[in-house]
Design a protein around this motif. Structure first.
Motif, PDB file in Angstrom:
ATOM      1  N   SER A  89      -2.184   4.382  -7.965  1.00  0.00           N
ATOM      2  CA  SER A  89      -1.270   3.997  -6.886  1.00  0.00           C
ATOM      3  C   SER A  89      -0.908   5.249  -6.098  1.00  0.00           C
ATOM      4  O   SER A  89      -0.745   6.332  -6.657  1.00  0.00           O
ATOM      5  N   CYS A  90      -0.805   5.070  -4.784  1.00  0.00           N
ATOM      6  CA  CYS A  90      -0.504   6.180  -3.883  1.00  0.00           C
ATOM      7  C   CYS A  90       0.649   5.760  -2.979  1.00  0.00           C
ATOM      8  O   CYS A  90       0.775   4.585  -2.635  1.00  0.00           O
ATOM      9  N   ARG A  91       1.444   6.739  -2.580  1.00  0.00           N
ATOM     10  CA  ARG A  91       2.565   6.450  -1.687  1.00  0.00           C
ATOM     11  C   ARG A  91       2.699   7.565  -0.662  1.00  0.00           C
ATOM     12  O   ARG A  91       2.731   8.742  -1.005  1.00  0.00           O
ATOM     13  N   TYR A  92       2.743   7.145   0.612  1.00  0.00           N
ATOM     14  CA  TYR A  92       2.963   8.079   1.714  1.00  0.00           C
ATOM     15  C   TYR A  92       4.464   8.303   1.889  1.00  0.00           C
ATOM     16  O   TYR A  92       5.267   7.459   1.472  1.00  0.00           O
ATOM     17  N   PRO A  93       4.873   9.405   2.512  1.00  0.00           N
ATOM     18  CA  PRO A  93       6.304   9.688   2.700  1.00  0.00           C
ATOM     19  C   PRO A  93       7.046   8.585   3.453  1.00  0.00           C
ATOM     20  O   PRO A  93       8.244   8.387   3.232  1.00  0.00           O
ATOM     21  N   ASP A  94       6.355   7.852   4.330  1.00  0.00           N
ATOM     22  CA  ASP A  94       7.022   6.783   5.087  1.00  0.00           C
ATOM     23  C   ASP A  94       7.137   5.481   4.286  1.00  0.00           C
ATOM     24  O   ASP A  94       7.615   4.466   4.790  1.00  0.00           O
ATOM     25  N   GLY A  95       6.710   5.505   3.034  1.00  0.00           N
ATOM     26  CA  GLY A  95       6.830   4.338   2.171  1.00  0.00           C
ATOM     27  C   GLY A  95       5.582   3.488   2.053  1.00  0.00           C
ATOM     28  O   GLY A  95       5.496   2.630   1.179  1.00  0.00           O
ATOM     29  N   PHE A  96       4.601   3.691   2.929  1.00  0.00           N
ATOM     30  CA  PHE A  96       3.361   2.916   2.831  1.00  0.00           C
ATOM     31  C   PHE A  96       2.667   3.226   1.510  1.00  0.00           C
ATOM     32  O   PHE A  96       2.634   4.375   1.070  1.00  0.00           O
ATOM     33  N   ARG A  97       2.106   2.186   0.924  1.00  0.00           N
ATOM     34  CA  ARG A  97       1.449   2.317  -0.378  1.00  0.00           C
ATOM     35  C   ARG A  97      -0.027   1.918  -0.292  1.00  0.00           C
ATOM     36  O   ARG A  97      -0.406   1.105   0.540  1.00  0.00           O
ATOM     37  N   VAL A  98      -0.785   2.490  -1.201  1.00  0.00           N
ATOM     38  CA  VAL A  98      -2.194   2.169  -1.359  1.00  0.00           C
ATOM     39  C   VAL A  98      -2.422   1.962  -2.858  1.00  0.00           C
ATOM     40  O   VAL A  98      -1.913   2.729  -3.675  1.00  0.00           O
ATOM     41  N   LEU A  99      -3.170   0.937  -3.202  1.00  0.00           N
ATOM     42  CA  LEU A  99      -3.554   0.690  -4.581  1.00  0.00           C
ATOM     43  C   LEU A  99      -5.073   0.742  -4.652  1.00  0.00           C
ATOM     44  O   LEU A  99      -5.749   0.098  -3.845  1.00  0.00           O
ATOM     45  N   VAL A 100      -5.591   1.534  -5.585  1.00  0.00           N
ATOM     46  CA  VAL A 100      -7.030   1.733  -5.701  1.00  0.00           C
ATOM     47  C   VAL A 100      -7.477   1.354  -7.110  1.00  0.00           C
ATOM     48  O   VAL A 100      -6.961   1.890  -8.095  1.00  0.00           O
ATOM     49  N   ALA A 119      -6.518  -1.269  -1.421  1.00  0.00           N
ATOM     50  CA  ALA A 119      -5.695  -2.156  -0.596  1.00  0.00           C
ATOM     51  C   ALA A 119      -4.518  -1.339  -0.075  1.00  0.00           C
ATOM     52  O   ALA A 119      -3.853  -0.635  -0.839  1.00  0.00           O
ATOM     53  N   TRP A 120      -4.300  -1.435   1.237  1.00  0.00           N
ATOM     54  CA  TRP A 120      -3.224  -0.706   1.914  1.00  0.00           C
ATOM     55  C   TRP A 120      -2.138  -1.678   2.331  1.00  0.00           C
ATOM     56  O   TRP A 120      -2.419  -2.818   2.696  1.00  0.00           O
ATOM     57  N   ASP A 121      -0.881  -1.211   2.333  1.00  0.00           N
ATOM     58  CA  ASP A 121       0.186  -1.989   2.963  1.00  0.00           C
ATOM     59  C   ASP A 121      -0.204  -2.230   4.399  1.00  0.00           C
ATOM     60  O   ASP A 121      -0.710  -1.330   5.075  1.00  0.00           O
ATOM     61  N   GLU A 122       0.008  -3.436   4.861  1.00  0.00           N
ATOM     62  CA  GLU A 122      -0.320  -3.758   6.250  1.00  0.00           C
ATOM     63  C   GLU A 122       0.909  -4.055   7.090  1.00  0.00           C
ATOM     64  O   GLU A 122       0.800  -4.282   8.280  1.00  0.00           O
ATOM     65  N   THR A 123       2.064  -4.061   6.469  1.00  0.00           N
ATOM     66  CA  THR A 123       3.314  -4.258   7.199  1.00  0.00           C
ATOM     67  C   THR A 123       4.235  -3.099   6.899  1.00  0.00           C
ATOM     68  O   THR A 123       4.039  -2.370   5.914  1.00  0.00           O
ATOM     69  N   GLU A 124       5.236  -2.934   7.722  1.00  0.00           N
ATOM     70  CA  GLU A 124       6.214  -1.865   7.540  1.00  0.00           C
ATOM     71  C   GLU A 124       6.906  -2.034   6.174  1.00  0.00           C
ATOM     72  O   GLU A 124       7.440  -3.090   5.878  1.00  0.00           O
ATOM     73  N   PRO A 125       6.882  -0.977   5.334  1.00  0.00           N
ATOM     74  CA  PRO A 125       7.549  -1.112   4.026  1.00  0.00           C
ATOM     75  C   PRO A 125       9.065  -1.180   4.188  1.00  0.00           C
ATOM     76  O   PRO A 125       9.622  -0.612   5.133  1.00  0.00           O
ATOM     77  N   ALA A 126       9.701  -1.888   3.272  1.00  0.00           N
ATOM     78  CA  ALA A 126      11.173  -1.965   3.283  1.00  0.00           C
ATOM     79  C   ALA A 126      11.728  -0.618   2.854  1.00  0.00           C
ATOM     80  O   ALA A 126      11.235   0.004   1.922  1.00  0.00           O
ATOM     81  N   GLN A 127      12.731  -0.161   3.532  1.00  0.00           N
ATOM     82  CA  GLN A 127      13.330   1.139   3.195  1.00  0.00           C
ATOM     83  C   GLN A 127      14.547   0.975   2.330  1.00  0.00           C
ATOM     84  O   GLN A 127      15.264   0.109   2.325  1.00  0.00           O
TER      85      GLN A 127
END
Length: 127
Positions: A89-100, A119-127
């Motif tokens: 699992s990966c997470r960008y600073p803006d909250g977007f996630r990627v699962l590999v 698979a990447w988040d395709e919508t704005e993550p909840a903050q």
């Protein structure tokens, strides 16, 4: 009777360290010289995956992926004989996630072929 030497084992600890410390060089050391890596995602779909061959191309891809400002975590790993499967699992600073999810074949303790589906988040993550 001569004892046969067991083939080298794949180092799952090195896989965890490489992923969680974003160490592309340490990860590259886990690949055979003639390895092939395929990536499937929304942009590189199954009929046209991203395919890289050999340590030079794989190293360039790993440098790109692990050079980004993301955190990486090895969620699960399964090793059996000459097969490996792991979930990252990966997470960008803006909250977007990627699962590999990756599966790989091994030879002499190194990855020789790997397919990763991400698979990447395709919508704005909840903050």
């Amino acid at each position: 009777m001569t004892a046969m030497a067991a083939p080298p084992a794949f180092d799952t600890g090195a896989l965890r360290e490489g992923i969680e410390h974003a160490d592309a060089d340490a990860l590259l050391a886990l690949y055979a010289d003639d390895a092939e890596l395929r990536v499937v995602d929304r942009r590189t779909q199954p009929s046209h995956p991203l395919v890289v061959h050999g340590r030079d191309q794989i190293g360039a891809l790993l440098d790109d992926l692990y050079g980004r400002e993301t955190t990486h975590r090895l969620e699960q790993v399964v090793l059996q004989d000459d097969r490996l499967a792991f979930l990252e699992s990966c997470r960008y600073p803006d909250g977007f996630r990627v699962l590999v999810s990756s599966v790989a074949g091994l030879r002499d303790g190194r990855i020789v072929d790997q397919t990763s589906v991400q698979a990447w988040d395709e919508t704005e993550p909840a903050q």
